[in-house]
Design a protein around this motif. Structure first.
Motif, PDB file in Angstrom:
ATOM      1  N   UNK A  26      29.664   8.853   2.686  1.00  0.00           N
ATOM      2  CA  UNK A  26      28.564   9.001   3.660  1.00  0.00           C
ATOM      3  C   UNK A  26      27.251   9.287   2.919  1.00  0.00           C
ATOM      4  N   UNK A  27      27.326  10.165   1.915  1.00  0.00           N
ATOM      5  CA  UNK A  27      26.104  10.489   1.151  1.00  0.00           C
ATOM      6  C   UNK A  27      25.576   9.259   0.422  1.00  0.00           C
ATOM      7  N   UNK A  28      26.479   8.487  -0.150  1.00  0.00           N
ATOM      8  CA  UNK A  28      26.037   7.253  -0.836  1.00  0.00           C
ATOM      9  C   UNK A  28      25.405   6.285   0.169  1.00  0.00           C
ATOM     10  N   UNK A  29      26.046   6.141   1.322  1.00  0.00           N
ATOM     11  CA  UNK A  29      25.525   5.231   2.351  1.00  0.00           C
ATOM     12  C   UNK A  29      24.162   5.686   2.860  1.00  0.00           C
ATOM     13  N   UNK A  30      24.011   7.001   3.017  1.00  0.00           N
ATOM     14  CA  UNK A  30      22.752   7.546   3.544  1.00  0.00           C
ATOM     15  C   UNK A  30      21.592   7.328   2.566  1.00  0.00           C
ATOM     16  N   UNK A  31      21.919   7.138   1.286  1.00  0.00           N
ATOM     17  CA  UNK A  31      20.855   6.875   0.299  1.00  0.00           C
ATOM     18  C   UNK A  31      20.430   5.399   0.315  1.00  0.00           C
ATOM     19  N   UNK A  32      21.333   4.548   0.765  1.00  0.00           N
ATOM     20  CA  UNK A  32      21.050   3.102   0.732  1.00  0.00           C
ATOM     21  C   UNK A  32      20.454   2.597   2.047  1.00  0.00           C
ATOM     22  N   UNK A  33      20.983   3.121   3.162  1.00  0.00           N
ATOM     23  CA  UNK A  33      20.561   2.612   4.473  1.00  0.00           C
ATOM     24  C   UNK A  33      19.597   3.597   5.144  1.00  0.00           C
ATOM     25  N   UNK A  34      18.812   3.081   6.090  1.00  0.00           N
ATOM     26  CA  UNK A  34      17.877   3.965   6.788  1.00  0.00           C
ATOM     27  C   UNK A  34      18.638   5.003   7.609  1.00  0.00           C
ATOM     28  N   UNK A  35      19.727   4.535   8.224  1.00  0.00           N
ATOM     29  CA  UNK A  35      20.599   5.510   8.889  1.00  0.00           C
ATOM     30  C   UNK A  35      22.039   5.021   8.821  1.00  0.00           C
ATOM     31  N   UNK A  36      22.938   5.969   8.857  1.00  0.00           N
ATOM     32  CA  UNK A  36      24.369   5.638   8.818  1.00  0.00           C
ATOM     33  C   UNK A  36      25.037   6.371   9.976  1.00  0.00           C
ATOM     34  N   UNK A  37      25.758   5.602  10.772  1.00  0.00           N
ATOM     35  CA  UNK A  37      26.459   6.198  11.916  1.00  0.00           C
ATOM     36  C   UNK A  37      27.918   6.351  11.527  1.00  0.00           C
ATOM     37  N   UNK A 123      32.630   2.712  -3.645  1.00  0.00           N
ATOM     38  CA  UNK A 123      33.665   3.504  -4.318  1.00  0.00           C
ATOM     39  C   UNK A 123      33.256   4.966  -4.363  1.00  0.00           C
ATOM     40  N   UNK A 124      34.158   5.854  -4.012  1.00  0.00           N
ATOM     41  CA  UNK A 124      33.821   7.276  -4.122  1.00  0.00           C
ATOM     42  C   UNK A 124      33.862   7.716  -5.591  1.00  0.00           C
ATOM     43  N   UNK A 125      33.344   8.884  -5.870  1.00  0.00           N
ATOM     44  CA  UNK A 125      33.454   9.461  -7.223  1.00  0.00           C
ATOM     45  C   UNK A 125      34.937   9.536  -7.605  1.00  0.00           C
ATOM     46  N   UNK A 126      35.190   9.379  -8.912  1.00  0.00           N
ATOM     47  CA  UNK A 126      36.598   9.297  -9.371  1.00  0.00           C
ATOM     48  C   UNK A 126      37.476  10.455  -8.889  1.00  0.00           C
TER      49      UNK A 126
END
Ligand code: PNS
Length: 167
Positions: A26-37, A123-126
């Motif tokens: 979610x944190x990775x997605x929130x950095x890339x997209x304007x919003x993440x649902x 991919x999540x952190x290892x």
């Protein structure tokens, strides 16, 4: 393509419960997209450990300081929900090769149903690659240590459920 509210992504799943791996995605997605649902699948046949409402509250609490992370529940086809939200991207986490087949099938079925909707794998952190909600529930129920593998709030809620069950 952007919508009036920017580039919206949907991160769908069961989240029963939310794990540190989900949080990472979610944190990775929130950095890339304007919003993440974060879209929690409602009314699944299997009985979840956490109710829909509990899962919504947990995720809202964990991301309370991130205004571009929204939490909702959905019913029916994911592609219909995405269209309703004017989202053009689905986010899914890929932990290992073993996830691939299921994810590949879902991504292609969703593309068949809605060609304009793109699935993006992250991919999540290892340190989170071996975590799943199913294993968290199993390990916790059998008395294993799960701290760090789920947000502290999830650990507290699991403990509260265990206590209530013992009463
Ligand atoms: O966390 P999960 O259980 O792997 O998430 C699966 C989920 C919710 C993404 C998937 O079951 C889903 O999208 N269900 C909604 C119904 C649907 O659209 N089914 C067709 C998927 S190709």
């Amino acid at each position: 393509m952007t919508t009036p509210s920017g580039r919206v992504a949907i991160y769908p799943g069961s989240f029963d419960p939310l794990t540190s791996g989900h949080v990472d995605i979610i944190e990775r997605g929130a950095r890339i997209f304007d919003s993440i649902i974060v879209a929690i699948l409602a009314n699944v046949e299997k009985t979840p450990l956490f109710s829909e409402q509990e899962r919504v509250e947990i995720i809202k609490d964990v991301f309370q300081h991130q205004p571009n992370v929204k939490v909702e529940t959905f019913n029916g086809l994911l592609v219909d929900y995405a269209q309703q939200k004017q989202a053009h991207v689905l986010v899914r986490g890929l932990r290992a090769v073993s996830d691939f087949e299921y994810e590949f099938q879902m991504a292609l079925m969703n593309r068949h149903l809605a060609p304009g909707l793109e699935t993006v794998f992250m991919m999540p952190a290892e340190q989170y690659t071996y975590i799943s909600s199913r294993l968290i529930k199993e390990v916790f129920t059998l008395g294993g240590e799960i701290s760090g593998l789920v947000p502290p709030l999830v650990e507290q809620k699991l403990q509260a459920k265990q206590k209530a069950k013992k009463r």
